[in-house]
Write a protein that holds these residues in place. Sequence first.
Motif, mmCIF file in Angstrom:
data_model
loop_
_atom_site.group_PDB
_atom_site.id
_atom_site.type_symbol
_atom_site.label_atom_id
_atom_site.label_comp_id
_atom_site.label_asym_id
_atom_site.label_seq_id
_atom_site.Cartn_x
_atom_site.Cartn_y
_atom_site.Cartn_z
ATOM 1 N N ALA A 83 5.643 9.646 -6.570
ATOM 2 C CA ALA A 83 5.322 8.410 -5.866
ATOM 3 C C ALA A 83 4.443 8.553 -4.986
ATOM 4 O O ALA A 83 3.284 7.660 -4.609
ATOM 5 C CB ALA A 83 6.796 8.272 -5.202
ATOM 6 N N THR A 84 4.290 9.722 -4.110
ATOM 7 C CA THR A 84 3.207 10.035 -3.183
ATOM 8 C C THR A 84 1.914 10.222 -3.968
ATOM 9 O O THR A 84 0.717 9.486 -3.614
ATOM 10 C CB THR A 84 3.526 11.259 -2.398
ATOM 11 O OG1 THR A 84 4.779 11.161 -1.918
ATOM 12 C CG2 THR A 84 2.705 11.343 -1.208
ATOM 13 N N GLY A 85 1.661 10.941 -5.043
ATOM 14 C CA GLY A 85 0.606 10.948 -5.885
ATOM 15 C C GLY A 85 -0.095 9.646 -6.252
ATOM 16 O O GLY A 85 -1.440 9.573 -6.335
ATOM 17 N N HIS A 86 0.904 8.697 -6.772
ATOM 18 C CA HIS A 86 0.337 7.572 -7.065
ATOM 19 C C HIS A 86 -0.227 6.830 -5.817
ATOM 20 O O HIS A 86 -1.371 6.082 -5.890
ATOM 21 C CB HIS A 86 1.843 6.576 -7.605
ATOM 22 C CG HIS A 86 1.529 5.000 -7.702
ATOM 23 N ND1 HIS A 86 0.617 4.713 -8.887
ATOM 24 C CD2 HIS A 86 1.819 4.024 -7.048
ATOM 25 C CE1 HIS A 86 0.618 3.458 -8.677
ATOM 26 N NE2 HIS A 86 1.314 2.939 -7.618
ATOM 27 N N LEU A 87 0.348 6.683 -4.808
ATOM 28 C CA LEU A 87 -0.361 6.207 -3.500
ATOM 29 C C LEU A 87 -1.593 6.704 -3.215
ATOM 30 O O LEU A 87 -2.458 5.947 -2.903
ATOM 31 C CB LEU A 87 0.637 6.203 -2.525
ATOM 32 C CG LEU A 87 1.959 5.242 -2.661
ATOM 33 C CD1 LEU A 87 2.716 5.466 -1.250
ATOM 34 C CD2 LEU A 87 1.558 3.873 -2.821
ATOM 35 N N ARG A 141 -0.203 -0.233 12.529
ATOM 36 C CA ARG A 141 -1.248 -0.771 12.124
ATOM 37 C C ARG A 141 -2.224 0.254 11.288
ATOM 38 O O ARG A 141 -3.006 -0.324 10.506
ATOM 39 C CB ARG A 141 -2.067 -1.525 13.160
ATOM 40 C CG ARG A 141 -1.503 -2.729 13.784
ATOM 41 C CD ARG A 141 -1.091 -3.678 12.793
ATOM 42 N NE ARG A 141 -0.366 -4.792 13.622
ATOM 43 C CZ ARG A 141 0.386 -5.669 13.064
ATOM 44 N NH1 ARG A 141 0.228 -5.627 11.584
ATOM 45 N NH2 ARG A 141 0.932 -6.651 13.559
ATOM 46 N N GLU A 142 -2.124 1.308 11.437
ATOM 47 C CA GLU A 142 -2.613 2.369 10.860
ATOM 48 C C GLU A 142 -2.104 2.743 9.252
ATOM 49 O O GLU A 142 -2.947 3.066 8.501
ATOM 50 C CB GLU A 142 -2.464 3.972 11.483
ATOM 51 C CG GLU A 142 -3.152 3.738 12.823
ATOM 52 C CD GLU A 142 -4.781 3.472 12.660
ATOM 53 O OE1 GLU A 142 -5.302 4.122 11.886
ATOM 54 O OE2 GLU A 142 -5.104 2.666 13.660
ATOM 55 N N ALA A 143 -0.772 2.513 9.354
ATOM 56 C CA ALA A 143 -0.123 2.742 7.855
ATOM 57 C C ALA A 143 -0.688 1.738 6.612
ATOM 58 O O ALA A 143 -0.540 0.493 7.148
ATOM 59 C CB ALA A 143 1.348 2.568 8.056
ATOM 60 N N THR A 144 -1.198 2.070 5.721
ATOM 61 C CA THR A 144 -1.388 1.455 4.574
ATOM 62 C C THR A 144 -0.202 1.248 3.397
ATOM 63 O O THR A 144 -0.535 0.618 2.406
ATOM 64 C CB THR A 144 -2.901 1.659 3.976
ATOM 65 O OG1 THR A 144 -2.790 2.804 3.333
ATOM 66 C CG2 THR A 144 -3.827 1.402 5.233
ATOM 67 N N ALA A 145 0.648 2.309 3.521
ATOM 68 C CA ALA A 145 1.652 2.473 2.510
ATOM 69 C C ALA A 145 2.773 3.230 3.011
ATOM 70 O O ALA A 145 3.067 3.902 3.809
ATOM 71 C CB ALA A 145 0.934 3.428 1.365
ATOM 72 N N ILE A 153 0.128 7.416 4.875
ATOM 73 C CA ILE A 153 1.381 7.095 3.947
ATOM 74 C C ILE A 153 2.411 7.356 4.690
ATOM 75 O O ILE A 153 2.971 8.710 5.126
ATOM 76 C CB ILE A 153 1.419 7.688 2.734
ATOM 77 C CG1 ILE A 153 -0.141 7.286 1.819
ATOM 78 C CG2 ILE A 153 2.566 7.306 1.942
ATOM 79 C CD1 ILE A 153 -0.043 8.196 0.500
ATOM 80 N N ARG A 154 3.613 6.388 5.149
ATOM 81 C CA ARG A 154 4.595 6.797 5.658
ATOM 82 C C ARG A 154 5.852 6.945 4.922
ATOM 83 O O ARG A 154 5.888 6.463 3.742
ATOM 84 C CB ARG A 154 5.054 5.636 6.810
ATOM 85 C CG ARG A 154 4.078 5.258 7.846
ATOM 86 C CD ARG A 154 3.386 6.379 8.700
ATOM 87 N NE ARG A 154 2.495 5.794 9.668
ATOM 88 C CZ ARG A 154 1.171 6.361 9.507
ATOM 89 N NH1 ARG A 154 0.865 7.111 8.581
ATOM 90 N NH2 ARG A 154 0.361 5.971 10.477
ATOM 91 N N HIS A 155 6.725 7.748 5.294
ATOM 92 C CA HIS A 155 7.990 7.892 4.452
ATOM 93 C C HIS A 155 9.265 7.577 5.248
ATOM 94 O O HIS A 155 9.515 7.883 6.558
ATOM 95 C CB HIS A 155 8.102 9.264 4.373
ATOM 96 C CG HIS A 155 9.125 9.704 3.493
ATOM 97 N ND1 HIS A 155 9.571 9.111 2.344
ATOM 98 C CD2 HIS A 155 10.504 10.797 3.597
ATOM 99 C CE1 HIS A 155 10.561 9.559 1.783
ATOM 100 N NE2 HIS A 155 11.189 10.844 2.401
ATOM 101 N N LEU A 156 10.118 6.558 4.729
ATOM 102 C CA LEU A 156 11.369 6.279 4.826
ATOM 103 C C LEU A 156 12.312 7.062 4.200
ATOM 104 O O LEU A 156 12.625 6.870 3.101
ATOM 105 C CB LEU A 156 11.438 4.502 4.481
ATOM 106 C CG LEU A 156 12.928 3.826 4.825
ATOM 107 C CD1 LEU A 156 13.434 4.320 6.266
ATOM 108 C CD2 LEU A 156 12.794 2.616 4.536
#
Length: 363
Positions: free
Chosen positions: A198-202, A264-268, A210-213
């Motif tokens: 998942a992370t590699g795809h982004l 505003r920094e997060a893009t994914a 890239i943030r993580h929920l």
Amino acid sequence: MGGHASRDDEATSARGGDAPVGDVHSGAGTGVPTMFDVARRAGVSHQTVSRVLNDLSGVAASTKVRVEQAIAELNYTPSPAARAMANRRSGVIGLIQAGRPDYGPSNAALGFNEAAREAGYTVSQASMRSLDADVLRQAVHRLVLQRVEAIVLISGEREGVAVLGGIDAGVPLVVVASEPAPALHRVSMDQYEGARLATGHLIGLGHREIRHLAGPAESMDAAERRRGWADVMREHGLATPEPIEGDWLAASGYAAGLRLAGDREATAVFSANDQMSIGLLHAYREAGVRVPDDVSVIGFDDVPEAAHFAPPLTTVRQDFDALGRDVVATLLEVLRGGADAVDRTARVPELVVRASTAPRARR
């Protein structure tokens, strides 16, 4: 005047008779309950306890209930050696589900039940909505009383694995667990590798923030997914901000989305499951954040509804039916004498790309 002994042998003193199947020591000072402790608690003789354990005739239903209640209250289990003396194949496997009936565990249980039936076994099942150590122990003991040949635990929480690992049930124990489970047979999907996908795809789409929920802290799957995200980020020299922790439910994803909408920094965002992604998408939509134009979102599990989210969700698919069948395959190996059966932990999830992820927009 002499009298006849009752058919239930209710006297608490032992006067010979059937040799007990179970512990015959007093257990004094060890803290380990014995058959005699069960007999005292139930107000019967140890021969009666032995008859209940071995499912023999001559015990009234009310007495049997009393004995089984005492066994559960004391968390008593016959020693493996004693059980082996009276061993008989029952054709029954015990299954314990601990936790909410979420999509993944429920479908793994369905796959398990189908595969067990195809192998000629009946499944005796116990369920609890949340993990409780005492209730779990009691469930194991009740299944042992049913003379199951093995017991399986499906629960994502590491406490369940710890509790099961501390029980000497006298039958093989198998857990679905994404973290090591000493003294138990283990089956799992590779959550860590799924998170790396998942992370590699982004990252491959150009995203760097890239943030993580994440899922709940007590969840083994959540921990492995978080670890996979963090490792891939570090390998690419990217920062790993503290994840936002959810509870697997859409409402927690919505709450996290309200916070992330102001980042505003997060893009994914990599969400640890699809249900939280629903709430996340809802919050972004309310805040006017466009997915995937402003922020890409990827989930985990590939629930059937994921293809119909707005937008359709990129996610990591787990084959839960195959997972349940892997559990049965492991059990069959063990029951056929393969005490050192190889743990099945190599099944890797599959990346499913849909419309919720896109190349990073230039800002």
